[in-house]
Write an enzyme that holds these catalytic residues in place. Sequence first.
Site, PDB file in Angstrom:
ATOM      1  N   GLY A   1     -51.171   0.731  12.900  1.00 41.20           N
ATOM      2  CA  GLY A   1     -50.054   1.266  13.665  1.00 41.20           C
ATOM      3  C   GLY A   1     -50.301   2.679  14.170  1.00 41.20           C
TER       4      GLY A   1
ATOM      5  N   ARG B   1     -54.805  10.140  13.359  1.00 36.51           N
ATOM      6  CA  ARG B   1     -54.742  11.352  12.526  1.00 36.51           C
ATOM      7  C   ARG B   1     -54.796  12.645  13.346  1.00 36.51           C
ATOM      8  NH1 ARG B   1     -57.783   7.969   8.592  1.00 36.51           N
ATOM      9  NH2 ARG B   1     -56.480   7.824   6.720  1.00 36.51           N
TER      10      ARG B   1
ATOM     11  N   GLN C   1     -56.673   0.637   0.895  1.00 40.47           N
ATOM     12  CA  GLN C   1     -57.833   1.385   1.397  1.00 40.47           C
ATOM     13  C   GLN C   1     -57.676   2.904   1.285  1.00 40.47           C
ATOM     14  OE1 GLN C   1     -57.310  -0.588   5.352  1.00 40.47           O
ATOM     15  NE2 GLN C   1     -57.909   1.395   6.197  1.00 40.47           N
TER      16      GLN C   1
ATOM     17  N   GLN D   1     -67.047   0.931   9.546  1.00 40.78           N
ATOM     18  CA  GLN D   1     -66.100  -0.166   9.316  1.00 40.78           C
ATOM     19  C   GLN D   1     -66.529  -1.411  10.111  1.00 40.78           C
ATOM     20  OE1 GLN D   1     -61.647   0.086   8.987  1.00 40.78           O
ATOM     21  NE2 GLN D   1     -61.749  -0.426  11.164  1.00 40.78           N
TER      22      GLN D   1
ATOM     23  N   LYS E   1     -65.324   3.771  17.022  1.00 40.03           N
ATOM     24  CA  LYS E   1     -65.124   5.074  16.372  1.00 40.03           C
ATOM     25  C   LYS E   1     -65.304   4.937  14.869  1.00 40.03           C
ATOM     26  CE  LYS E   1     -61.282   7.558  15.586  1.00 40.03           C
ATOM     27  NZ  LYS E   1     -61.409   7.933  14.183  1.00 40.03           N
ATOM     28  N   ASP E   2     -64.784   3.835  14.319  1.00 41.60           N
ATOM     29  CA  ASP E   2     -65.005   3.539  12.899  1.00 41.60           C
ATOM     30  C   ASP E   2     -66.265   2.678  12.811  1.00 41.60           C
ATOM     31  OD1 ASP E   2     -62.540   4.709  11.679  1.00 41.60           O
ATOM     32  OD2 ASP E   2     -61.619   3.350  13.112  1.00 41.60           O
TER      33      ASP E   2
ATOM     34  N   ILE F   1     -62.579   5.576  22.677  1.00 41.58           N
ATOM     35  CA  ILE F   1     -61.752   6.143  23.759  1.00 41.58           C
ATOM     36  C   ILE F   1     -61.467   7.599  23.395  1.00 41.58           C
ATOM     37  CG2 ILE F   1     -59.570   5.952  25.040  1.00 41.58           C
ATOM     38  CD1 ILE F   1     -61.429   3.528  25.467  1.00 41.58           C
TER      39      ILE F   1
ATOM     40  N   HIS G   1     -56.345   1.871  20.648  1.00 40.20           N
ATOM     41  CA  HIS G   1     -55.860   0.538  20.261  1.00 40.20           C
ATOM     42  C   HIS G   1     -55.530  -0.281  21.517  1.00 40.20           C
ATOM     43  CE1 HIS G   1     -54.585   3.053  16.690  1.00 40.20           C
ATOM     44  NE2 HIS G   1     -55.249   2.102  16.090  1.00 40.20           N
TER      45      HIS G   1
HETATM   46  O1  PAF Z   1     -59.144   0.614  11.322  1.00 39.88           O
HETATM   47  C1  PAF Z   1     -58.021   0.422  10.803  1.00 39.88           C
HETATM   48  O2  PAF Z   1     -56.980   0.748  11.359  1.00 39.88           O
HETATM   49  C2  PAF Z   1     -57.951  -0.254   9.429  1.00 39.88           C
HETATM   50  O3  PAF Z   1     -58.992   0.141   8.613  1.00 39.88           O
HETATM   51  C3  PAF Z   1     -57.874  -1.792   9.515  1.00 39.88           C
HETATM   52  C4  PAF Z   1     -59.109  -2.404  10.113  1.00 39.88           C
HETATM   53  C5  PAF Z   1     -56.651  -2.188  10.347  1.00 39.88           C
HETATM   54  C6  PAF Z   1     -57.681  -2.370   8.109  1.00 39.88           C
HETATM   55  O4  PAF Z   1     -56.541  -1.887   7.495  1.00 39.88           O
END
Ligand code: PAF
Length: 282
Positions: A31, A187, A61, A153, A149-150, A176, A37
Amino acid sequence: MKIATEIEQTRDIISFWKKEGFSVGLVPTMGYLHEGHKSLIERAVKENDKVVVSVFVNPMQFAPNEDFDSYPRDFDKDIALCENAGAKLVFHPEPDEMYNKNFTSYVDTAQVSEGLCGKSRPIHFRGVCTVVCKLFNIVQPDRAYFGEKDAQQLAVIKRMVDDLNMNIKIVGCPIIREEDGLAKSSRNIYLSAEERKAALILNKSLKLAKEKIYAGEKAAEKIKTLIVDMINNEPLAKIDYVEIVDWDKNLDEVKVIEGEILTAIAVYIGKTRLIDNFIVKC
Ligand code: PAF
């Protein structure tokens, strides 16, 4: 656009779509959605018949000393952005819906999740893999979309999907940025005006590093030193890590810049930890 807060309700909507032969794309988010996004949702809309966005701030997390409670939330704004970008369903569960009180099963990856952010956030990727695996099981998407960016991940999720034979295509999408180069992040809202200016050092140092690599510099240590020196010159910045690693294997540190390389940094600007990176193929 529909909004579902329960797993069963979500499954019913999606199984109806699947029976109709529609392909489904998933954009997992926590969110407080921004243009980054939005670009993921728009890409998913182009490539799938129906797009689901999950909005869930995943407690698993976050370590106890991290910002779970203060993580920014604005669901009304999120819904408007999702609808605007063409999503057909927002899945917005409460923590109790995702984790029942007897919950004891976790998904974890080794190696690829251990360096970079995994070092300073040791439980983070276990929480990410577990929730993303649950979201994949609930939504059963054909494709799922994550921002570069992540980068770690993205690598961790690709590894999980490969290792556990999940039949889902993982699509990585470009970072972006704001007009002045700061990578978009939920953040960024934590930054004061002075910190916001100081935060530009992340992109500036990476930009210069990339130029040096394109100009032929092969020594990872020299590139790292260049980034570290630039960031250390910014009084409000404190380095968490500056790393140069392989992008196509286990995110292991490299000495020589060749092949597909990820240069990734995490820097505290005041109390806010920001990450940024670039990937090059040499
Ligand atoms: O990148 C994020 O916003 C979070 O780590 C994710 C992939 C939605 C998992 O909670």
